[in-house]
Design a protein around this motif. Sequence first.
Motif, PDB file in Angstrom:
ATOM      1  N   THR A 126      57.820   3.076 130.356  1.00  0.00           N
ATOM      2  CA  THR A 126      56.711   2.267 129.846  1.00  0.00           C
ATOM      3  C   THR A 126      55.662   1.938 131.084  1.00  0.00           C
ATOM      4  O   THR A 126      54.532   2.286 131.103  1.00  0.00           O
ATOM      5  N   ILE A 130      51.916   3.415 131.679  1.00  0.00           N
ATOM      6  CA  ILE A 130      50.744   2.531 131.819  1.00  0.00           C
ATOM      7  C   ILE A 130      49.822   3.037 133.175  1.00  0.00           C
ATOM      8  O   ILE A 130      48.691   3.078 133.083  1.00  0.00           O
ATOM      9  N   GLY A 162      44.565  -2.299 139.372  1.00  0.00           N
ATOM     10  CA  GLY A 162      45.559  -1.511 138.820  1.00  0.00           C
ATOM     11  C   GLY A 162      46.928  -1.410 139.712  1.00  0.00           C
ATOM     12  O   GLY A 162      47.852  -0.925 139.164  1.00  0.00           O
ATOM     13  N   VAL A 164      48.664  -3.175 140.968  1.00  0.00           N
ATOM     14  CA  VAL A 164      49.924  -4.182 140.977  1.00  0.00           C
ATOM     15  C   VAL A 164      50.965  -3.334 140.017  1.00  0.00           C
ATOM     16  O   VAL A 164      51.972  -3.733 140.001  1.00  0.00           O
ATOM     17  N   TRP A 176      64.759  -4.634 135.264  1.00  0.00           N
ATOM     18  CA  TRP A 176      65.327  -4.601 133.968  1.00  0.00           C
ATOM     19  C   TRP A 176      66.720  -3.626 134.091  1.00  0.00           C
ATOM     20  O   TRP A 176      66.438  -2.504 134.577  1.00  0.00           O
TER      21      TRP A 176
END
Lengths: 246, 221
Positions: A126, A130, A162, A164, A176
């Motif tokens: 993901t 992005i 962006g 970050v 995660w």
Amino acid sequence: MHRFANPARFLRIASALFPWVSVLCALSLAAGLWFALAASPADYQQGDSVRIMYVHVPAAWMGMFCYSAMALFSAVALIWKHPLADLLARATAPIGAAFTFLCLVSGSLWGRPMWGTWWAWDARLTSMLILLFLYLGYMALADAFDDPERGRKSAAILALVGFVNVPVIKWSVDWWNTLHQPASVIKRGGPAIDSSMLLPLLLMAIGFQLYYVVVLILRVRAEIAEAKIRTLRLAAIHAAGGDDSP
Amino acid sequence: MTRFQTLVARDLRLALRQGADSILVVGFFVITVALFPFGIGPEAGTLTRVAPGILWVTALLASMLSLDRLFQADWEDGSLELLLLTPTPLEVVVAAKVTAHWLTTGLPLLVATPVLALLLGLEPEGYMTLLTGMALGTPALSLLGAIGAALVLGARRGGVLVALLVLPLAVPVLIFGAGAVDAAVQGLDATASLEILGAILLATLLLGPVAAAAALRQALE
């Protein structure tokens, strides 16, 4: 003409480097592909699908590297109003977007036989998606203004905001605990993969990096040439007696 | 009254007299949420399961709607340039305008949320978490949106572009906002997700006004 003082020096250096970099790029890509496709062993679990990794991993590194470079060039352009950094940042964007796309596609092709799915809403996947959207947004914003100067500065600020996302991508597999495997090359305690597989991976990474430099030089050259043509045309119009025209 | 309050009061007064914007945003929110039962079928089980996601995604889209007006009107009539000339730092101006924007769009969305959650049949355990998450998340969305709105000021097709720029940045808010409600509904602890939402809000509070002010300075150069 002082506007071209710095780009002219860049062009001289770039033209001198260009043949060397191109040859090195071709050599390392050829050697990397030879080792990746023929001279390296198949994985004991993944079989021959592991060879997709030799494209996938360097492409992912380049996707993040290009964004970092773009953010750095943008910062330099904003702080010192450096015209060349601006050109470099804008020339980097499509290359980075292409690498990110390649990374997503190759990962998807690998995921089908290995994970049993083309796509999973995993943290790493993901955040990489992005990144691709950020590249597309950057390019759209840079082209969205009638005044090109304004587009450049807006896009530079977007690139910085962006940024970050880049650390999030890097550590997403640690933060995660989802499908994508954690880092195996750049990690504490040295790489966890065998040297017979590390060699093609590194060769491909070097090849991709050099490919970036080659395309960057080509793109910046084209941009500078375009700016020169525009200036010449404007000068020609003015010389033709455009003073009394509105 | 401080300058910050004066600016917020001015924007609120303008929003109140021009009306429309808040009602449009809430109207969009209600209608879009009401479309989902038609699209995915009215089975209560399915709707209950996807309710947090629908509410969050729709709230996100609704808060994008009014973004292109955030600085546009002031930029067109020249008052933004006057605001730049005042001794008030531009960052404070941005913060004031974002506050007013949140009060006129984020807050009405927050008020409409419980009713829509009821329509979708959200489990009762989820309500408090949903509202807390929205209260933390919508200001962050307004702040991120302000960066986008300032960047596209004067661009062709700015309204579409601002969504393209801001939506990727808003993904974390969506993940943790919807994740918190999912956790609460399943009887798990949602505190961690809410804390991350709070952290995102603090980070955008810091980053948003600075980045948006930098973008505005470029626009007004």
